[in-house]
Design an enzyme around this catalytic site. Structure first.
Site, short mmCIF file in Angstrom:
data_model
loop_
_atom_site.label_atom_id
_atom_site.label_comp_id
_atom_site.label_asym_id
_atom_site.label_seq_id
_atom_site.Cartn_x
_atom_site.Cartn_y
_atom_site.Cartn_z
N LYS A 1 40.28 23.94 -6.05
CA LYS A 1 39.73 25.23 -4.93
C LYS A 1 38.37 24.73 -4.74
CE LYS A 1 38.55 29.29 -6.58
NZ LYS A 1 37.08 29.79 -6.20
N ASN A 2 37.65 24.64 -6.01
CA ASN A 2 36.13 24.53 -5.98
C ASN A 2 35.38 23.36 -5.60
OD1 ASN A 2 35.97 26.83 -6.70
ND2 ASN A 2 35.50 26.59 -8.89
N CYS B 1 29.40 40.89 -6.80
CA CYS B 1 30.33 40.33 -7.03
C CYS B 1 31.07 41.06 -8.54
CB CYS B 1 30.33 38.96 -7.13
SG CYS B 1 31.49 37.78 -8.11
N ARG C 1 24.92 37.04 -8.88
CA ARG C 1 24.99 35.87 -8.16
C ARG C 1 24.05 35.96 -7.04
NH1 ARG C 1 31.39 34.35 -8.22
NH2 ARG C 1 30.54 32.31 -8.08
N ASP D 1 34.48 29.38 -16.41
CA ASP D 1 35.70 29.61 -15.46
C ASP D 1 36.88 29.71 -16.52
OD1 ASP D 1 34.37 30.25 -13.43
OD2 ASP D 1 35.02 28.40 -12.14
N ARG E 1 43.44 34.28 -5.26
CA ARG E 1 42.30 33.59 -4.86
C ARG E 1 42.12 32.07 -5.21
NH1 ARG E 1 37.54 35.67 -6.73
NH2 ARG E 1 36.53 33.80 -5.84
C1 UD1 Z 1 30.62 27.77 -8.92
C2 UD1 Z 1 32.17 27.84 -9.09
C3 UD1 Z 1 32.57 29.10 -10.02
C4 UD1 Z 1 31.81 28.95 -11.22
C5 UD1 Z 1 30.34 28.79 -11.36
C6 UD1 Z 1 29.83 28.32 -12.43
C7 UD1 Z 1 32.68 27.30 -6.76
C8 UD1 Z 1 33.30 27.67 -5.55
N1 UD1 Z 1 32.51 28.23 -7.68
O1 UD1 Z 1 30.15 29.05 -8.42
O2 UD1 Z 1 33.70 28.95 -10.06
O3 UD1 Z 1 31.92 30.03 -12.22
O4 UD1 Z 1 30.23 27.70 -10.22
O5 UD1 Z 1 30.38 27.03 -12.92
O6 UD1 Z 1 32.30 26.05 -6.82
N2 UD1 Z 1 21.99 31.35 -9.41
C9 UD1 Z 1 20.78 31.85 -8.96
N3 UD1 Z 1 20.45 31.67 -7.78
C10 UD1 Z 1 21.14 30.69 -6.90
C11 UD1 Z 1 22.43 30.36 -7.26
C12 UD1 Z 1 22.98 30.74 -8.70
O7 UD1 Z 1 20.09 32.50 -10.02
O8 UD1 Z 1 20.64 30.51 -5.73
C13 UD1 Z 1 22.75 31.68 -10.64
C14 UD1 Z 1 23.88 32.75 -10.62
O9 UD1 Z 1 23.55 33.89 -10.39
C15 UD1 Z 1 24.72 32.35 -11.93
C16 UD1 Z 1 24.44 30.88 -12.09
O10 UD1 Z 1 23.34 30.58 -11.32
O11 UD1 Z 1 24.22 33.20 -12.81
C17 UD1 Z 1 25.60 29.89 -11.92
O12 UD1 Z 1 25.71 29.94 -10.58
P1 UD1 Z 1 26.21 28.79 -9.63
O13 UD1 Z 1 26.26 27.52 -10.67
O14 UD1 Z 1 25.36 28.61 -8.28
O15 UD1 Z 1 27.65 29.09 -9.35
P2 UD1 Z 1 28.37 29.07 -8.12
O16 UD1 Z 1 28.12 28.00 -7.26
O17 UD1 Z 1 28.18 30.32 -7.50
#
Ligand code: UD1
Length: 422
Positions: free
Chosen positions: A22-23, A116, A121, A305, A397
């Protein structure tokens, strides 16, 4: 709302083919917008999140068909870069559309994907990255308008290796003028898959899988046919379920290298794992051993995850284990539900101290998010008696018909849907 009813206590046994990731599929679907024409993607899982992404792409004007694991997506007819708020709020991953829409249309309007269950996030790193490429960003309430007559390559350092921000920047930079370097980039296998897909369309990207990614912008991309990698989190979930039920399961279509941190933890817990090419065999005949300390961190460290699923195994272990969650602040909600099944877990800040018990007992529990839901299913499979898992739309999901998949491995699990009133 659908629920799952599980009669626990039966070891899982048999062979299973792991679904596409999925990711990986979600950003790849978004990236397809970068090339005008028809892209064909194989091994795309049949999931709620994929449906939402395809509906958004249709709303933008694309034509999309999904059957038998293959998505045929015609982006020629895409005519708007405005994503409706109602669709945007259904799935956080819709934020991936910003980079490709900005690169293709020179502007995009999206909405904050909203809160969420697992934490705040933020998307600040996505926005900073796009700004560095030359985008002007206006935030009006929860609406975000992004404009750039021309995207230009830049050196971008991420203060945290965010998966989504790395992917968004890669997609926008693929069509930018000049060279972009992302340092402290996320290293997850899904990012490598996105690089392979973009390069198959004609992009010039190197370094995915390391912490520095370089993107030499090209003028245009051409549609292609591409197969998505296997889902390491689904594979990991099944491996833990096999171990927790003291079963014996063979997983086909895996990439064991993507699971090395989990394999290491399971072996420390005494689980037998044999790897043969893309096949993983998991077997466990006795009570698991406690694992002193596991800390979730960005890849290649232990993935957030799989935190909740492995916690279930540790609730049954001989001794005390510690699980520390460092990625999402709200990701220990399954602890309360597991406690209702007899688990002995104490939470202090972001760490769970898990004292193993000889057995869990069936109960009615609620899935609070996708992976927490998967953990409760594992707990139900391992527990004595009947478990009812509610709010399973979260599980849908990310897991393709979880009850069918587990029934094939001998689990006694059924889905109950409410009877419509009329
Ligand atoms: C992706 C995965 C999710 C997984 C996560 C961490 C997908 C669709 N989802 O989510 O399943 O749990 O990686 O491995 O691929 N953050 C910030 N600012 C930002 C972006 C992120 O502070 O602009 C923080 C988030 O709040 C969180 C951390 O960084 O605490 C990790 O987020 P991120 O690596 O971005 O995860 P996702 O891409 O949302």
């Amino acid at each position: 709302m659908d629920k799952l009813v599980i009669e626990g206590g039966k070891p899982l046994s048999g062979t299973i083919v792991i679904q596409g990731a999925k990711n990986a599929a979600l950003p790849i679907l978004a990236a397809s917008l970068l090339a005008e024409g028809t892209t064909t993607l194989d091994h795309v899982p049949d999931l709620l999140d994929i449906d939402v992404m395809l509906n958004i792409l249709r709303e933008l004007g694309c034509r999309a068909e999904h059957s038998g694991g293959t998505v045929v997506l015609d982006t020629d007819t895409a005519h708007t870069s405005h994503v409706p708020e109602s669709l945007m709020r259904q799935m956080r991953s819709s934020i991936f559309l910003m980079g490709p829409l900005l690169a293709r249309f020179g502007e995009t309007q999206v909405y904050l994907p909203g809160g969420c269950a697992i934490g705040e996030r933020k998307i600040d790193l996505h926005l900073e990255g796009l700004q560095a490429l030359g985008a002007e960003i206006e935030e009006i309430g929860n609406r975000i308008i992004c404009r750039a007559d021309k995207l230009r390559g830049a050196d971008i350092h991420l203060s945290f290796p965010s998966v989504g921000a790395t992917e968004n920047i890669m997609m926008a930079a693929a069509l930018a003028e000049g060279k972009t370097t992302i340092s402290n980039a996320a290293r997850e296998p899904e990012i490598q898959d996105l690089q392979r897909f973009l390069n198959a369309m004609g992009a010039k990207i190197m370094g995915a899988g390391s912490d520095t990614i370089t993107i030499d912008g090209v003028q245009s991309l051409t549609p292609c046919r591409y197969k998505v990698i296997p889902d390491r989190i689904v594979a990991g979930t099944i491996m833990v379920a096999a171990a927790a039920t003291r079963g014996q399961v063979t997983l086909l279509n895996t990439q064991p290298a993507h699971l090395s941190s989990l394999i290491h933890v399971l072996r420390r817990a005494g689980v037998q794992i044999v790897i043969d090419g893309d096949i993983i065999k998991v077997g466990n005949a006795s009570r698991p051993k406690a694992v002193e300390r596991i800390v979730t961190s960005p890849y290649p460290a232990f993935p957030t995850d799989l935190q909740s699923q492995v916690m279930v195994l540790l609730t049954l272990a001989d001794g005390v284990s510690v699980m520390k969650e460092t990625i999402f602040e709200g990701r220990l909600k399954h602890v309360d539900e597991l406690s209702r099944m007899g688990a002995d877990i104490r939470v202090d800040m972001n760490a769970a101290f898990i004292r193993g018990v000889p057995r869990l007992y069936g109960a009615t529990v609620e899935a609070t998010d996708l992976r927490a839901g998967a953990a409760l299913v594992i707990a139900g499979l391992a527990a004595q008696g009947r478990t009812v898992v509610e709010q399973i739309h979260h599980i849908d999901r990310g897991y393709e018909k979880i009850e069918t998949m587990l029934s094939r491995l001998g689990a006694r699990i059924s889905r109950y849907s409410p009877v419509p009133n009329n």
